[in-house]
Design a protein around this motif. Structure first.
Motif, PDB file in Angstrom:
ATOM      1  N   THR A 187      -3.866  19.188  -0.080  1.00  0.00           N
ATOM      2  CA  THR A 187      -5.355  18.156  -1.143  1.00  0.00           C
ATOM      3  C   THR A 187      -6.735  18.637  -1.131  1.00  0.00           C
ATOM      4  OG1 THR A 187      -4.173  16.350  -0.028  1.00  0.00           O
ATOM      5  CG2 THR A 187      -6.369  15.945  -0.701  1.00  0.00           C
ATOM      6  N   ASP A 190      -1.255  15.131 -10.485  1.00  0.00           N
ATOM      7  CA  ASP A 190      -1.926  13.806 -10.969  1.00  0.00           C
ATOM      8  C   ASP A 190      -3.132  14.039 -10.163  1.00  0.00           C
ATOM      9  OD1 ASP A 190       0.059  12.826 -11.815  1.00  0.00           O
ATOM     10  OD2 ASP A 190       1.533  12.224  -9.676  1.00  0.00           O
ATOM     11  N   LYS A 217       0.672  21.850  -2.074  1.00  0.00           N
ATOM     12  CA  LYS A 217       0.662  20.537  -1.110  1.00  0.00           C
ATOM     13  C   LYS A 217      -0.300  20.971   0.271  1.00  0.00           C
ATOM     14  CE  LYS A 217       5.698  21.739   0.000  1.00  0.00           C
ATOM     15  NZ  LYS A 217       7.112  22.452   0.775  1.00  0.00           N
ATOM     16  N   LEU A 263       0.957  -1.333  -0.232  1.00  0.00           N
ATOM     17  CA  LEU A 263       0.044  -0.132   0.152  1.00  0.00           C
ATOM     18  C   LEU A 263       0.833   1.483  -0.055  1.00  0.00           C
ATOM     19  CD1 LEU A 263      -2.820   1.048   0.158  1.00  0.00           C
ATOM     20  CD2 LEU A 263      -2.405   1.442   3.268  1.00  0.00           C
ATOM     21  N   GLN A 264       0.897   1.833  -0.565  1.00  0.00           N
ATOM     22  CA  GLN A 264       1.516   3.338  -1.076  1.00  0.00           C
ATOM     23  C   GLN A 264       1.000   4.766  -0.362  1.00  0.00           C
ATOM     24  OE1 GLN A 264       4.543   3.373  -1.982  1.00  0.00           O
ATOM     25  NE2 GLN A 264       4.614   1.175  -2.818  1.00  0.00           N
ATOM     26  N   ASP A 265      -0.836   4.718  -0.220  1.00  0.00           N
ATOM     27  CA  ASP A 265      -1.034   5.601  -0.238  1.00  0.00           C
ATOM     28  C   ASP A 265      -2.876   5.479  -0.096  1.00  0.00           C
ATOM     29  OD1 ASP A 265      -1.636   8.454   0.138  1.00  0.00           O
ATOM     30  OD2 ASP A 265      -1.263   9.726  -1.187  1.00  0.00           O
ATOM     31  N   THR A 266      -3.871   6.301   0.474  1.00  0.00           N
ATOM     32  CA  THR A 266      -4.782   6.313   0.481  1.00  0.00           C
ATOM     33  C   THR A 266      -5.045   7.805   0.497  1.00  0.00           C
ATOM     34  OG1 THR A 266      -4.785   3.986   1.938  1.00  0.00           O
ATOM     35  CG2 THR A 266      -6.979   5.579   1.856  1.00  0.00           C
ATOM     36  N   ILE A 267      -6.485   7.901  -0.187  1.00  0.00           N
ATOM     37  CA  ILE A 267      -7.092   8.977  -0.837  1.00  0.00           C
ATOM     38  C   ILE A 267      -8.832   8.236  -0.434  1.00  0.00           C
ATOM     39  CG2 ILE A 267      -8.301  10.018  -2.238  1.00  0.00           C
ATOM     40  CD1 ILE A 267      -6.103   9.253  -4.097  1.00  0.00           C
ATOM     41  N   ASP A 268      -9.115   9.390   0.835  1.00  0.00           N
ATOM     42  CA  ASP A 268     -10.036   9.949   1.592  1.00  0.00           C
ATOM     43  C   ASP A 268     -11.708  10.307   0.463  1.00  0.00           C
ATOM     44  OD1 ASP A 268     -12.828   9.492   2.823  1.00  0.00           O
ATOM     45  OD2 ASP A 268     -11.566  10.459   4.608  1.00  0.00           O
ATOM     46  N   TYR A 294      -7.023  15.923  -5.487  1.00  0.00           N
ATOM     47  CA  TYR A 294      -5.358  16.181  -6.057  1.00  0.00           C
ATOM     48  C   TYR A 294      -4.912  17.254  -5.297  1.00  0.00           C
ATOM     49  CZ  TYR A 294      -7.559  20.671  -7.586  1.00  0.00           C
ATOM     50  OH  TYR A 294      -8.633  21.563  -6.792  1.00  0.00           O
ATOM     51  N   VAL A 295      -3.568  17.619  -5.539  1.00  0.00           N
ATOM     52  CA  VAL A 295      -2.947  17.542  -4.230  1.00  0.00           C
ATOM     53  C   VAL A 295      -1.943  19.271  -4.652  1.00  0.00           C
ATOM     54  CG1 VAL A 295      -0.746  17.507  -2.752  1.00  0.00           C
ATOM     55  CG2 VAL A 295      -2.144  16.242  -2.892  1.00  0.00           C
TER      56      VAL A 295
END
Length: 291
Positions: A183, A161, A181, A132-137, A177-178
């Motif tokens: 979200t 991205d 810096k 697992l690299q990352d999680t987006i809510d 997206y970010v």
């Protein structure tokens, strides 16, 4: 990418051309001033020649008269002209163009149009354990219904991205997206539950809304903007894009895959059989592969 490089180079060329015009305009202005001074000097010289010619004639006449008084008066007149305070104004002596070639060469060597980055990915090893690299809510504030994401895709818009998902129960398409810096997200409400989505171009998506017999075209900036709506004759579910930006969509009734134009007309319908049975039953999702 090629277009971005050419655009960056053109901006530098435009700035150099602007400096060229500035130097040429300055040279032109100085040249006009210098030519004006030269013309004034020529005219002044011509007047001086005439004046000295007249004085020469008067001196000859005074000498021929053999009158000491006439010679003395002529002498005083010549001495007054010679003693006159003729202050010469500042004038252009020469016009030159100086260039520091070493400095210019260094500036060109240090010029940064940009850099090309190459991202290398390792070949997928099916024996490896996924990490697992990352999680987006993807829950957005003030949503009353439970979250029900159906489809997802990723775009790179303005070097950002962007993850885009369809949320069936909240009848919306969302982007995450970010930026700076932070979200951020965008939400585009639909008039019916969206199901599947596909990329048409680098920043445009097509989204199926089966209950409304629609395909919605959405622009990603990375915020979402509704661009157009295609009304269809069937309730299409799965969707993919064939080059160049041609939708291929799946239908339950009848089970088939249709290739459409951008007005919703069916260009071709595919419903393959195997031993008398339909191969396609529920084409909810589809993708295109290069041949």
């Amino acid at each position: 990418m090629k277009s971005h490089i050419q655009s960056a180079c053109q901006k530098v060329i435009d700035r150099v051309k602007k400096k060229e015009r500035k130097l040429l305009d300055r040279m032109e202005n100085i040249s006009h001033k210098h030519i004006g001074q030269l013309k004034a000097d020529i005219k002044s010289g011509e007047m001086s020649v005439k004046m000295y010619q007249q004085q020469t004639e008067l001196i000859d006449q005074a000498l021929q008269s053999k009158c000491d008084m006439d010679v003395y008066e002529m002498y005083q007149g010549c001495e007054a002209v010679g003693d006159a305070d003729l202050k010469e104004r500042g004038r252009i002596a020469s016009v030159t163009f100086r260039q520091d070639t070493d400095k210019l060469s260094k500036a060109l060597d240090d010029l940064q149009l940009g850099e090309i980055e190459v991202l290398y990915v390792s070949v997928l090893d099916l024996k490896d354990t996924p990490v697992l690299q990352d999680t987006i809510d993807i829950i957005v504030a003030d949503e009353r219904s439970k979250l029900n994401p159906i489809d997802v895709t990723v775009l790179v818009v303005n070097d950002i991205d962007t993850v885009v998902v369809t949320d069936w129960d909240n009848t919306s398409v969302k982007s995450f997206y970010v930026k700076n810096k932070q979200t951020q997200h965008s939400k585009l409400s639909m008039d019916g539950p969206p199901l599947s989505l596909t990329k048409l171009t680098h920043n445009r998506l097509a989204v199926t809304v089966p209950s409304r017999n629609k395909i919605v075209i959405v622009e990603v900036n990375p915020d979402l903007v509704l661009r157009s709506t295609i009304t269809t004759s069937k309730q299409y579910v799965g969707i993919t894009s064939l080059p160049p930006s041609t939708p291929a969509v799946g239908s339950h009734s009848p089970p088939c895959v249709d290739i459409l134009d951008m007005t919703g007309n069916v260009l071709r319908s595919i419903s393959p059989l195997h031993k008398g049975n339909r191969i396609l039953q529920y084409p909810n999702f589809s993708t295109s592969v290069p041949r």
